[in-house]
Design a protein around this motif. Structure first.
Motif, PDB file in Angstrom:
ATOM      1  N   VAL A 109       0.633  -6.321   5.220  1.00  0.00           N
ATOM      2  CA  VAL A 109       0.924  -5.043   4.561  1.00  0.00           C
ATOM      3  C   VAL A 109      -0.396  -4.286   4.361  1.00  0.00           C
ATOM      4  CG1 VAL A 109       1.895  -3.934   2.573  1.00  0.00           C
ATOM      5  CG2 VAL A 109       3.029  -5.828   3.629  1.00  0.00           C
ATOM      6  N   LYS A 110      -0.062  -2.837   4.782  1.00  0.00           N
ATOM      7  CA  LYS A 110      -1.473  -1.888   4.586  1.00  0.00           C
ATOM      8  C   LYS A 110      -1.070  -1.305   3.189  1.00  0.00           C
ATOM      9  CE  LYS A 110      -4.337   1.285   6.975  1.00  0.00           C
ATOM     10  NZ  LYS A 110      -4.138   2.280   7.780  1.00  0.00           N
ATOM     11  N   VAL A 111      -2.300  -1.314   2.289  1.00  0.00           N
ATOM     12  CA  VAL A 111      -2.171  -0.802   1.148  1.00  0.00           C
ATOM     13  C   VAL A 111      -3.323   0.293   0.969  1.00  0.00           C
ATOM     14  CG1 VAL A 111      -2.158  -1.074  -1.508  1.00  0.00           C
ATOM     15  CG2 VAL A 111      -0.952  -2.756  -0.098  1.00  0.00           C
ATOM     16  N   GLU A 112      -2.983   1.598   0.633  1.00  0.00           N
ATOM     17  CA  GLU A 112      -4.090   2.376   0.491  1.00  0.00           C
ATOM     18  C   GLU A 112      -4.032   3.268  -0.853  1.00  0.00           C
ATOM     19  OE1 GLU A 112      -4.119   4.133   5.127  1.00  0.00           O
ATOM     20  OE2 GLU A 112      -3.967   5.730   3.708  1.00  0.00           O
ATOM     21  N   ASP A 113      -5.217   3.765  -1.183  1.00  0.00           N
ATOM     22  CA  ASP A 113      -5.296   4.461  -2.460  1.00  0.00           C
ATOM     23  C   ASP A 113      -5.426   5.631  -2.001  1.00  0.00           C
ATOM     24  OD1 ASP A 113      -5.290   3.095  -5.074  1.00  0.00           O
ATOM     25  OD2 ASP A 113      -6.975   1.690  -3.969  1.00  0.00           O
ATOM     26  N   ARG A 114      -4.496   6.679  -2.607  1.00  0.00           N
ATOM     27  CA  ARG A 114      -4.785   8.045  -2.316  1.00  0.00           C
ATOM     28  C   ARG A 114      -4.568   8.920  -3.664  1.00  0.00           C
ATOM     29  NH1 ARG A 114      -1.016   9.031   3.182  1.00  0.00           N
ATOM     30  NH2 ARG A 114      -1.964   7.597   4.311  1.00  0.00           N
ATOM     31  N   GLY A 115      -5.937   9.589  -4.051  1.00  0.00           N
ATOM     32  CA  GLY A 115      -5.580  10.373  -5.263  1.00  0.00           C
ATOM     33  C   GLY A 115      -5.152   9.554  -6.138  1.00  0.00           C
ATOM     34  N   GLY A 116      -5.584   8.382  -6.622  1.00  0.00           N
ATOM     35  CA  GLY A 116      -5.155   7.504  -7.874  1.00  0.00           C
ATOM     36  C   GLY A 116      -3.935   6.652  -7.875  1.00  0.00           C
ATOM     37  N   GLY A 118       1.941  -0.775 -10.817  1.00  0.00           N
ATOM     38  CA  GLY A 118       0.719  -1.452 -10.650  1.00  0.00           C
ATOM     39  C   GLY A 118       1.154  -2.644  -9.588  1.00  0.00           C
ATOM     40  N   LEU A 119       2.128  -2.717  -9.181  1.00  0.00           N
ATOM     41  CA  LEU A 119       3.062  -4.005  -8.486  1.00  0.00           C
ATOM     42  C   LEU A 119       2.091  -4.332  -7.370  1.00  0.00           C
ATOM     43  CD1 LEU A 119       6.719  -2.900  -8.900  1.00  0.00           C
ATOM     44  CD2 LEU A 119       5.722  -4.992  -9.690  1.00  0.00           C
ATOM     45  N   PRO A 120       2.147  -5.690  -6.727  1.00  0.00           N
ATOM     46  CA  PRO A 120       1.516  -5.918  -5.691  1.00  0.00           C
ATOM     47  C   PRO A 120       2.475  -5.228  -4.568  1.00  0.00           C
ATOM     48  CG  PRO A 120       2.285  -8.086  -6.965  1.00  0.00           C
ATOM     49  CD  PRO A 120       2.784  -6.705  -7.531  1.00  0.00           C
ATOM     50  N   GLY A 121       1.556  -4.872  -3.425  1.00  0.00           N
ATOM     51  CA  GLY A 121       2.115  -3.931  -2.397  1.00  0.00           C
ATOM     52  C   GLY A 121       2.901  -4.752  -1.641  1.00  0.00           C
ATOM     53  N   GLU A 122       2.451  -6.097  -1.155  1.00  0.00           N
ATOM     54  CA  GLU A 122       3.442  -6.923  -0.362  1.00  0.00           C
ATOM     55  C   GLU A 122       4.182  -7.516  -1.133  1.00  0.00           C
ATOM     56  OE1 GLU A 122       2.792 -10.611   2.924  1.00  0.00           O
ATOM     57  OE2 GLU A 122       1.151  -9.943   1.501  1.00  0.00           O
ATOM     58  N   VAL A 123       5.478  -7.615  -0.773  1.00  0.00           N
ATOM     59  CA  VAL A 123       6.653  -8.542  -1.442  1.00  0.00           C
ATOM     60  C   VAL A 123       6.557 -10.020  -0.913  1.00  0.00           C
ATOM     61  CG1 VAL A 123       8.846  -8.645  -2.466  1.00  0.00           C
ATOM     62  CG2 VAL A 123       7.882  -6.536  -2.167  1.00  0.00           C
ATOM     63  N   ARG A 124       6.491 -10.976  -1.727  1.00  0.00           N
ATOM     64  CA  ARG A 124       6.713 -12.173  -1.343  1.00  0.00           C
ATOM     65  C   ARG A 124       7.488 -13.051  -2.123  1.00  0.00           C
ATOM     66  NH1 ARG A 124       0.675 -14.062  -1.701  1.00  0.00           N
ATOM     67  NH2 ARG A 124       1.435 -16.106  -1.070  1.00  0.00           N
ATOM     68  N   TYR A 125       8.185 -14.135  -1.812  1.00  0.00           N
ATOM     69  CA  TYR A 125       9.023 -14.908  -2.652  1.00  0.00           C
ATOM     70  C   TYR A 125       8.291 -16.448  -2.780  1.00  0.00           C
ATOM     71  CZ  TYR A 125      12.102 -11.147  -2.394  1.00  0.00           C
ATOM     72  OH  TYR A 125      12.816  -9.783  -2.412  1.00  0.00           O
ATOM     73  N   ARG A 158      -1.353   4.329  -5.436  1.00  0.00           N
ATOM     74  CA  ARG A 158      -1.452   3.219  -4.244  1.00  0.00           C
ATOM     75  C   ARG A 158       0.064   3.516  -3.563  1.00  0.00           C
ATOM     76  NH1 ARG A 158      -0.331  -1.264  -6.933  1.00  0.00           N
ATOM     77  NH2 ARG A 158      -1.096  -2.821  -5.420  1.00  0.00           N
ATOM     78  N   TYR A 159      -0.230   3.260  -2.044  1.00  0.00           N
ATOM     79  CA  TYR A 159       0.773   3.284  -1.393  1.00  0.00           C
ATOM     80  C   TYR A 159       0.891   2.150  -0.224  1.00  0.00           C
ATOM     81  CZ  TYR A 159       0.971   8.280  -2.698  1.00  0.00           C
ATOM     82  OH  TYR A 159       0.956   9.311  -3.572  1.00  0.00           O
ATOM     83  N   VAL A 160       2.073   1.862   0.040  1.00  0.00           N
ATOM     84  CA  VAL A 160       2.190   0.886   1.340  1.00  0.00           C
ATOM     85  C   VAL A 160       2.317   1.746   2.394  1.00  0.00           C
ATOM     86  CG1 VAL A 160       3.846  -0.478   2.462  1.00  0.00           C
ATOM     87  CG2 VAL A 160       3.180  -1.028  -0.080  1.00  0.00           C
ATOM     88  N   ILE A 161       1.800   1.544   3.480  1.00  0.00           N
ATOM     89  CA  ILE A 161       1.870   2.227   4.543  1.00  0.00           C
ATOM     90  C   ILE A 161       2.825   1.629   5.529  1.00  0.00           C
ATOM     91  CG2 ILE A 161       0.803   3.476   6.515  1.00  0.00           C
ATOM     92  CD1 ILE A 161      -0.256   4.161   3.641  1.00  0.00           C
ATOM     93  N   ASP A 162       4.190   2.520   5.599  1.00  0.00           N
ATOM     94  CA  ASP A 162       5.239   1.807   6.374  1.00  0.00           C
ATOM     95  C   ASP A 162       5.022   2.524   7.899  1.00  0.00           C
ATOM     96  OD1 ASP A 162       7.935   0.339   6.041  1.00  0.00           O
ATOM     97  OD2 ASP A 162       8.055   2.212   7.485  1.00  0.00           O
ATOM     98  N   PRO A 163       5.001   1.643   8.803  1.00  0.00           N
ATOM     99  CA  PRO A 163       5.028   1.930  10.139  1.00  0.00           C
ATOM    100  C   PRO A 163       6.030   3.239  10.720  1.00  0.00           C
ATOM    101  CG  PRO A 163       5.403  -0.208  10.420  1.00  0.00           C
ATOM    102  CD  PRO A 163       5.237  -0.008   8.721  1.00  0.00           C
ATOM    103  N   VAL A 164       7.135   3.064  10.138  1.00  0.00           N
ATOM    104  CA  VAL A 164       8.248   3.978  10.352  1.00  0.00           C
ATOM    105  C   VAL A 164       8.416   5.175   9.552  1.00  0.00           C
ATOM    106  CG1 VAL A 164      10.649   4.387  10.815  1.00  0.00           C
ATOM    107  CG2 VAL A 164       9.690   2.268  11.363  1.00  0.00           C
ATOM    108  N   GLU A 165       8.410   4.695   8.128  1.00  0.00           N
ATOM    109  CA  GLU A 165       8.348   5.883   7.124  1.00  0.00           C
ATOM    110  C   GLU A 165       7.295   6.543   6.464  1.00  0.00           C
ATOM    111  OE1 GLU A 165      11.473   5.000   4.037  1.00  0.00           O
ATOM    112  OE2 GLU A 165      12.000   3.080   5.260  1.00  0.00           O
ATOM    113  N   GLY A 166       6.170   5.892   6.953  1.00  0.00           N
ATOM    114  CA  GLY A 166       4.954   6.348   6.400  1.00  0.00           C
ATOM    115  C   GLY A 166       4.336   5.727   4.962  1.00  0.00           C
ATOM    116  N   PRO A 167       3.749   6.634   4.186  1.00  0.00           N
ATOM    117  CA  PRO A 167       3.208   5.935   2.910  1.00  0.00           C
ATOM    118  C   PRO A 167       4.251   5.794   1.989  1.00  0.00           C
ATOM    119  CG  PRO A 167       2.300   8.254   3.111  1.00  0.00           C
ATOM    120  CD  PRO A 167       3.187   8.047   4.398  1.00  0.00           C
TER     121      PRO A 167
END
Ligand SMILES: [Zn+2]
Length: 421
Positions: free
Chosen positions: A3-10, A27-34, A12-21
């Motif tokens: 999972v790609k996480v980017e900081d933009r203007g303060g 402050g949650l972790p970007g990648e969801v794991r169980y 955080r975003y996950v970059i989804d290949p289909v839906e975008g940022p």
């Protein structure tokens, strides 16, 4: 999956290949794991920081080891396999020996509501360890009928003295409303008041030993804490001067008068003064450090002792009938956790029961799929009245706290992007 996480203007975003940022809130972790053993996800706030007097409720999350096992499961493993409970019980005998009253005074405080855990704690301390506990209660927002009956049973059938403190209803409503609006955390003022109450009372009454039940580490605080019996003082005490940075319902203490709350009415919510506690020698212990704590067994014990009554129906949002049933707001506490972090009450219950070897993971997953996130309806009108808002506003506020990296809206229905499997 990477999972790609980017900081933009303060933010955080996950970059989804289909839906975008997709924004990551809280402050949650970007990648969801169980967890590979129970059904908890890595989006679960670590319990001790969840309710701090800060502006935002979350900063730390449950830890997973390199095998994908959560810290709560690791603690459970120790509990069922490695810990020498006989030795721990002897440590408790020694501790009680040091504090036991010989003149009829109380020698320890047991905070609780008359739920299964506090009934067990007070009774076992008296019968098995020869203590003379005073039970102390910070009242729920709104007692359920069954909760009030169980509280009464604790006093009348269990036969305990009880000190019931009920905070100013006007102030408590206002704080709860602020906490809902600003943090989607309607339980925060209750938790803050409750955790500070017993140590303060202990100093005042000169009964320096306080026993909580279950250990925080059982629910995913850092594993190192499981080796300690003492609750961290920072959890409930401060030096007298350092209250200026405390937040209540997302509002800094000094700004509360702007919201109609006089600072004169905030005394019961403030942390204990560390000098008072030191002078009185207050120690806050977890009974769950000394005794192998299994919620289901506490329940059976409480039924036996006081005639503790479970609900006739399962609690909304889960399948259980006997845990945290005394406050009408409680189901909304869990539902807001589900909305913010994607973890509902069935996830908490199933994870706990997997760790205590009552059900296996497959059953847990099925229960989560069936019940997690169910909207509690039974006390909705009471809660809306309490918070002074209508239903549309209640749900609209909640939706603002949904983190896009967890939630998508499809055909006007909110759906989690991930589920445990
Ligand atoms: Zn786990």
């Amino acid at each position: 999956m990477i999972v790609k996480v980017e900081d933009r203007g303060g933010k955080r975003y996950v970059i989804d290949p289909v839906e975008g940022p997709l924004e990551i809130k809280h402050g949650l972790p970007g990648e969801v794991r169980y967890c590979t053993r129970c059904v908890i996800s890595n989006q679960r706030p670590s319990s001790s920081v969840e309710h701090e007097n800060t502006k935002e409720s979350t900063r730390n999350f449950i830890e997973f080891d390199k095998n994908g096992v959560c810290s709560a499961c690791r603690v459970a493993e120790l509990k069922h396999r490695d810990i020498e409970w006989e030795k721990r019980s002897r440590e408790l005998v020694t501790l009680c020996e040091k504090y036991r009253s010989r003149n009829g005074h109380y020698d320890c405080l047991v905070p609780g509501s008359g739920g299964k855990d506090s009934v067990y704690a007070a009774d076992v301390l008296r019968k098995k360890y020869g203590m003379n506990p005073l039970t102390v209660t910070w009242a729920p927002h709104m007692y359920t009928d069954v909760g009030w009956r169980n509280f009464q049973r604790w006093v009348h059938k269990g036969g305990f003295d009880n000190y019931l403190f009920t905070p100013n209803g006007q102030v408590h409503r206002k704080l709860t409303e602020l906490a809902y609006r600003n943090m989607l955390h309607p339980f925060q003022p209750f938790v803050i008041g409750q955790k500070n109450f017993a140590p303060k009372l202990a100093a005042k009454l000169n009964v320096p030993l306080v026993f909580y039940g279950e250990h925080e580490a059982d629910y995913g605080s850092p594993i190192a804490e499981s080796y300690s019996t003492l609750q961290d003082t920072r959890f409930y005490a401060r030096s007298r001067q350092s209250t200026t940075d405390l937040y209540f319902g997302g509002v800094v203490l000094s700004e509360l008068p702007k919201h109609g709350i006089s600072l004169d009415h905030m005394a019961s919510y403030l942390p204990a003064d560390i000098d008072d506690l030191t002078k009185a020698g207050v120690e806050v212990h977890y009974l769950g450090y000394y005794l192998k704590w299994v919620p289901q067994e506490c329940y059976y014990y409480a039924v036996e002792m006081t005639g503790f009554e479970a609900n006739t129906e399962r609690t909304e949002g889960t399948y259980s009938k006997y845990s945290s049933i005394d406050d009408k707001i409680d189901p909304y506490h869990y539902w807001t956790i589900f909305t913010k972090f994607g973890i509902g009450r069935a996830t908490y219950d199933a994870s706990q029961e997997i760790r205590n070897l009552h059900i296996d993971r497959e059953e847990g997953v099925a229960l989560v799929h069936k019940y997690d996130g169910e909207i509690p309806r039974k006390y909705l009108q009471d809660v809306l009245e309490y918070l002074d808002m209508d239903e549309a506003e209640f749900f609209e506020i909640a939706d603002r706290f949904r983190s896009p990296h967890l939630w998508r809206k499809s055909s006007n229905i909110w759906q989690l992007r991930f589920q445990v499997s």
